[in-house]
Design an enzyme around this catalytic site. Structure first.
Site, PDB file in Angstrom:
ATOM      1  N   ASN A   4       0.834  -1.200   0.000  1.00 60.18           N
ATOM      2  CA  ASN A   4       0.000   0.000   0.000  1.00 60.18           C
ATOM      3  C   ASN A   4       0.863   1.242   0.000  1.00 60.18           C
ATOM      4  OD1 ASN A   4      -2.777  -0.605  -0.162  1.00 60.18           O
ATOM      5  ND2 ASN A   4      -2.637  -1.577   1.856  1.00 60.18           N
ATOM      6  N   ASN A   5       2.153   1.055  -0.211  1.00 57.87           N
ATOM      7  CA  ASN A   5       3.089   2.172  -0.219  1.00 57.87           C
ATOM      8  C   ASN A   5       3.100   2.808  -1.618  1.00 57.87           C
ATOM      9  OD1 ASN A   5       5.482   3.668  -0.575  1.00 57.87           O
ATOM     10  ND2 ASN A   5       6.502   2.550   1.078  1.00 57.87           N
ATOM     11  N   ASP A  34      10.520  -6.871   0.643  1.00 54.27           N
ATOM     12  CA  ASP A  34      10.898  -6.436   1.983  1.00 54.27           C
ATOM     13  C   ASP A  34      12.330  -5.933   1.884  1.00 54.27           C
ATOM     14  OD1 ASP A  34       9.930  -5.997   4.582  1.00 54.27           O
ATOM     15  OD2 ASP A  34      11.121  -7.638   5.354  1.00 54.27           O
ATOM     16  N   ARG A  45      16.112  -1.786  -4.657  1.00 57.55           N
ATOM     17  CA  ARG A  45      14.794  -2.218  -5.125  1.00 57.55           C
ATOM     18  C   ARG A  45      14.799  -2.323  -6.650  1.00 57.55           C
ATOM     19  NH1 ARG A  45      12.283  -0.086  -1.590  1.00 57.55           N
ATOM     20  NH2 ARG A  45      12.578   1.980  -2.421  1.00 57.55           N
TER      21      ARG A  45
HETATM   22  P1  IMP Z   1      10.122  -1.917   3.100  1.00 56.45           P
HETATM   23  O1  IMP Z   1      10.286  -3.335   3.445  1.00 56.45           O
HETATM   24  O2  IMP Z   1      10.416  -1.642   1.658  1.00 56.45           O
HETATM   25  O3  IMP Z   1       8.825  -1.325   3.560  1.00 56.45           O
HETATM   26  O4  IMP Z   1      11.265  -1.123   3.821  1.00 56.45           O
HETATM   27  C1  IMP Z   1      11.401  -1.112   5.223  1.00 56.45           C
HETATM   28  C2  IMP Z   1      12.019   0.195   5.625  1.00 56.45           C
HETATM   29  O5  IMP Z   1      13.325   0.323   5.035  1.00 56.45           O
HETATM   30  C3  IMP Z   1      11.251   1.428   5.154  1.00 56.45           C
HETATM   31  O6  IMP Z   1      10.265   1.790   6.072  1.00 56.45           O
HETATM   32  C4  IMP Z   1      12.346   2.473   5.103  1.00 56.45           C
HETATM   33  O7  IMP Z   1      12.602   2.974   6.396  1.00 56.45           O
HETATM   34  C5  IMP Z   1      13.552   1.668   4.664  1.00 56.45           C
HETATM   35  N1  IMP Z   1      13.705   1.733   3.200  1.00 56.45           N
HETATM   36  C6  IMP Z   1      13.289   0.841   2.279  1.00 56.45           C
HETATM   37  N2  IMP Z   1      13.627   1.231   1.047  1.00 56.45           N
HETATM   38  C7  IMP Z   1      14.264   2.405   1.193  1.00 56.45           C
HETATM   39  C8  IMP Z   1      14.847   3.313   0.262  1.00 56.45           C
HETATM   40  O8  IMP Z   1      14.849   3.139  -0.957  1.00 56.45           O
HETATM   41  N3  IMP Z   1      15.414   4.399   0.800  1.00 56.45           N
HETATM   42  C9  IMP Z   1      15.447   4.648   2.132  1.00 56.45           C
HETATM   43  N4  IMP Z   1      14.909   3.850   3.026  1.00 56.45           N
HETATM   44  C10 IMP Z   1      14.313   2.727   2.575  1.00 56.45           C
END
Ligand code: IMP
Length: 213
Positions: free
Chosen positions: A16-17, A76, A192
């Site tokens: 949902n991001n 993740d 990513r």
């Molecule tokens: P998620 O699993 O992609 O939701 O990432 C977990 C956490 O890692 C996020 O809430 C951010 O704090 C950090 N994060 C993930 N991707 C990035 C990025 O591209 N830049 C900076 N922080 C990130």
């Protein structure tokens, strides 16, 4: 495709991001139509309570697959800082809300950055990496794709773009933090983007058929 008809391949990204959806859509452009969960009416919190990125990614993808029964992927990501033994790692999203110190009064991303800078005060080894794991479910098959970007944690925030830890992460070989890059530049090197590129290459190879719309 060879007959001149253009089919847009549909796939669900279990997130949902909106920020991530934008990033991924900007990479996939015309080849895939990526649906986020909110547009499919699935707006409940998806559990992610495991200890590794891989397990969390699969937990999210399985959750959505169970609900919707359609091909989907989930990601993740963690920031792994060498001097902190790989922290915040799988806990990157809520680092400032756990352990010590905690910064409950600050907005979570700002608190996360504050906590990292605090813990890294005076630390020489600033080496860190972002790591993304994507879990893909295609029918009975399960796949993972990993993207890594190596870099370092700087001592003060720089830049206003991006999200999360972007203002304190300097990718190796760059003089700009992620928060000083525009999205297109970040997509050339980001964790990513690397993981998504592997996913896209896999999906675009001939061996897989998924729902066409
Ligand atoms: P998620 O699993 O992609 O939701 O990432 C977990 C956490 O890692 C996020 O809430 C951010 O704090 C950090 N994060 C993930 N991707 C990035 C990025 O591209 N830049 C900076 N922080 C990130």
């Amino acid at each position: 495709m060879g007959n001149g008809l253009f089919f847009m391949t549909e796939i669900i990204f279990a997130t949902n991001n909106q920020h991530k959806l934008l990033e991924i859509r900007s990479m996939l452009e015309n080849s895939f139509r990526v649906h986020g969960l909110s547009e499919l009416g699935l707006d409940e919190d998806i559990p992610e309570d495991h200890e590794t990125l891989e397990e969390n990614a699969f937990q999210k993808a399985e959750f959505v697959y169970d609900k919707l029964g359609r091909s989907c992927f989930a990601d993740d990501t963690g920031l792994e800082i060498e001097a902190l033994g790989g922290a915040p790692g799988v806990y990157s999203a809520r680092y400032s809300r756990m352990g010590s110190p905690v910064y409950p009064e600050m907005e979570v991303a700002a608190g996360n950055i504050r906590k990292v800078l605090e813990k890294m005060k005076g630390v020489q080894n600033r080496t860190a990496r972002f790591r993304t794991v994507i879990a893909l479910i295609l029918g009975d098959n399960r796949y993972t794709f990993e993207g890594v970007v190596e870099g370092s944690i700087i001592t003060e925030q720089r830049g206003a773009d991006g999200f999360g830890y972007d203002p304190i992460f300097l990718p190796h070989g760059s003089d700009k933090t992620f928060a000083e890059m525009d999205l297109a530049d970040k997509n050339l090197v980001s964790h990513r983007a690397m993981a998504v590129q592997k996913l896209v290459n896999f999906l675009q190879s001939d061996h897989h058929s998924i729902k066409k719309g």
